[in-house]
Design an enzyme around this catalytic site. Structure first.
Site, short mmCIF file in Angstrom:
data_model
loop_
_atom_site.label_atom_id
_atom_site.label_comp_id
_atom_site.label_asym_id
_atom_site.label_seq_id
_atom_site.Cartn_x
_atom_site.Cartn_y
_atom_site.Cartn_z
N ASN A 16 33.41 -16.76 27.85
CA ASN A 16 34.71 -17.35 27.57
C ASN A 16 35.74 -16.25 27.29
O ASN A 16 36.86 -16.54 26.89
CB ASN A 16 34.63 -18.29 26.36
CG ASN A 16 34.07 -19.65 26.75
OD1 ASN A 16 34.44 -20.20 27.78
ND2 ASN A 16 33.18 -20.19 25.93
N ASN A 17 35.31 -15.01 27.49
CA ASN A 17 36.19 -13.86 27.28
C ASN A 17 37.05 -13.68 28.52
O ASN A 17 36.58 -13.23 29.57
CB ASN A 17 35.35 -12.61 27.00
CG ASN A 17 36.20 -11.41 26.63
OD1 ASN A 17 37.25 -11.17 27.22
ND2 ASN A 17 35.74 -10.66 25.65
N LYS B 153 37.05 -10.14 30.11
CA LYS B 153 35.84 -9.84 30.88
C LYS B 153 35.84 -10.60 32.20
O LYS B 153 35.46 -10.06 33.25
CB LYS B 153 34.60 -10.19 30.07
CG LYS B 153 34.29 -9.22 28.96
CD LYS B 153 33.22 -9.73 28.01
CE LYS B 153 31.90 -9.96 28.69
NZ LYS B 153 30.83 -10.30 27.72
N ASP C 121 25.68 -8.74 28.36
CA ASP C 121 25.94 -8.34 26.99
C ASP C 121 26.18 -6.84 27.03
O ASP C 121 25.51 -6.11 27.78
CB ASP C 121 24.79 -8.69 26.06
CG ASP C 121 25.23 -8.70 24.60
OD1 ASP C 121 26.46 -8.82 24.35
OD2 ASP C 121 24.38 -8.60 23.70
N THR C 122 27.16 -6.42 26.27
CA THR C 122 27.57 -5.02 26.30
C THR C 122 27.60 -4.45 24.90
O THR C 122 28.00 -5.13 23.95
CB THR C 122 28.96 -4.88 26.95
OG1 THR C 122 28.88 -5.23 28.33
CG2 THR C 122 29.48 -3.45 26.85
N PHE D 255 40.30 -3.99 26.23
CA PHE D 255 39.91 -4.80 25.08
C PHE D 255 38.75 -4.12 24.36
O PHE D 255 38.25 -3.09 24.81
CB PHE D 255 39.53 -6.22 25.53
CG PHE D 255 38.42 -6.26 26.56
CD1 PHE D 255 37.11 -6.50 26.19
CD2 PHE D 255 38.70 -6.06 27.90
CE1 PHE D 255 36.09 -6.53 27.13
CE2 PHE D 255 37.69 -6.10 28.86
CZ PHE D 255 36.38 -6.33 28.48
N GLY D 256 38.33 -4.71 23.25
CA GLY D 256 37.22 -4.14 22.51
C GLY D 256 37.51 -2.72 22.04
O GLY D 256 38.55 -2.43 21.45
N HIS E 282 30.74 0.90 32.63
CA HIS E 282 29.39 0.38 32.48
C HIS E 282 29.24 -0.98 33.16
O HIS E 282 28.29 -1.22 33.91
CB HIS E 282 29.08 0.25 31.00
CG HIS E 282 30.21 -0.37 30.21
ND1 HIS E 282 31.45 0.25 30.06
CD2 HIS E 282 30.32 -1.55 29.57
CE1 HIS E 282 32.24 -0.51 29.35
NE2 HIS E 282 31.59 -1.62 29.04
N ARG E 283 30.21 -1.87 32.90
CA ARG E 283 30.16 -3.20 33.50
C ARG E 283 30.35 -3.11 35.01
O ARG E 283 29.69 -3.80 35.77
CB ARG E 283 31.20 -4.12 32.87
CG ARG E 283 31.10 -5.57 33.33
CD ARG E 283 32.03 -6.48 32.55
NE ARG E 283 31.63 -6.59 31.16
CZ ARG E 283 32.29 -6.04 30.14
NH1 ARG E 283 33.39 -5.33 30.36
NH2 ARG E 283 31.86 -6.20 28.91
#
Length: 288
Positions: A104-105, A108, A163-164, A243-244, A271-272
């Site tokens: 729901n991000n 992302k 998941d990160t 973000f993050g 990474h993603r």
């Protein structure tokens, strides 16, 4: 020959059989809004249809089907002897176009959509999933699997979940799996950054890496992909995008933070992005 899909008296497409319904699965709300009353027949012959479906000519398929739906007329002539096989392949083909990204991000989601342009990536909200999916594993891989399995078991859809975690060497690879809630369950990015910089203090060892784990559930099988991005933790925030922890992470070999990059630039090295590239390569190699 059988005629598949004809307009009704109101000029709208009448899905008269299973194959036409699968064509209509493709999301066309934005195109339907631009519908013009002018009636143009889109004639797709048998060989063209079979070629598109069996050879997965995605761009041609999308263009023709979009045009057909917008113009509200689609005439597909196909021999009865091939109907069942093409219908079967069309089901498989259309299912390949859509993948649920269990998130729901919105940040992302946009980032992944920009990297997976050959697929229709939909969010949890798009499938009306508003559940609080548990992330109770102590590993990134475990949480990705939990989320992907939840969607597959409840909705029966092909999906992937990630998941990160940010792993900081001087902090024994913390915050790791707890990155999103490092400063509390509120998942507040600013609070997380403040706590991380405070914990790291004046340490000369600023080495860190982002790590992403992806779990793909497709056709009753599960596959795991990983991506890494090494770098260092900055003393202060740089940049306003992303973000993050993006504003305090300087990727190796670069002079600007993730938060100073646009989505495409970041996606090429992140990474993603690396994990998604492995996912895409896998899907293409296996014709999914």
């Amino acid at each position: 020959m059988s005629l598949i899909g004809m307009e009704d008296n109101n000029g709208r497409l009448s899905p008269e059989n299973e194959l036409t319904q699968y064509f209509l699965l493709y999301r066309t709300d934005d195109l339907i809004d631009s519908f013009e009353s002018k009636k143009i027949t889109v004639d797709i012959n048998e060989n063209e249809l079979i070629s598109m479906v069996l050879n997965e000519n995605i761009d041609t398929f999308r263009t023709i089907i979009r045009d057909a739906v917008v113009k509200s007329i689609v005439m597909i002539n196909i021999e009865e002897s091939n109907y069942l096989e093409v219908t079967k392949q069309a089901k498989i083909f259309m299912n390949k176009l859509k993948l649920v990204f269990a998130t729901n991000n919105i940040n992302k989601l946009k980032e992944v959509q920009a990297m997976l342009t050959n697929f229709e990536i939909v969010s949890l909200a798009d499938i009306s999933c508003f559940d609080d999916i548990p992330e109770t594993s102590n590993t990134l891989e475990g949480n990705a699997i939990l989320k992907a399995n939840f969607i597959t078991e409840k909705f029966g859809l092909n999906c992937f979940a990630d998941d990160t975690g940010l792993e900081v060497e001087a902090l024994n690879n913390e915050p790791g799996v707890f990155s999103a809630r490092y400063a509390g369950i509120e998942n507040n990015a600013e609070a997380n950054i403040t706590k991380l910089l405070s914990e790291l203090g004046e340490s000369s060892n600023r080495n860190a890496q982002f790590r992403t784990a992806i779990s793909l559930n497709i056709n009753q099988k599960q596959f795991i992909f990983e991506g890494f991005c090494k770098g260092t933790i900055l003393n202060n925030k740089q940049g306003t995008s992303g973000f993050g922890y993006d504003s305090i992470f300087l990727p190796e070999g670069y002079s600007k933070s993730f938060a100073e990059m646009d989505m495409i630039e970041k996606g090429n090295i992140s990474h993603r992005g690396k994990a998604i590239k492995k996912l895409v390569t896998f899907l293409k190699e296996h014709n999914w």
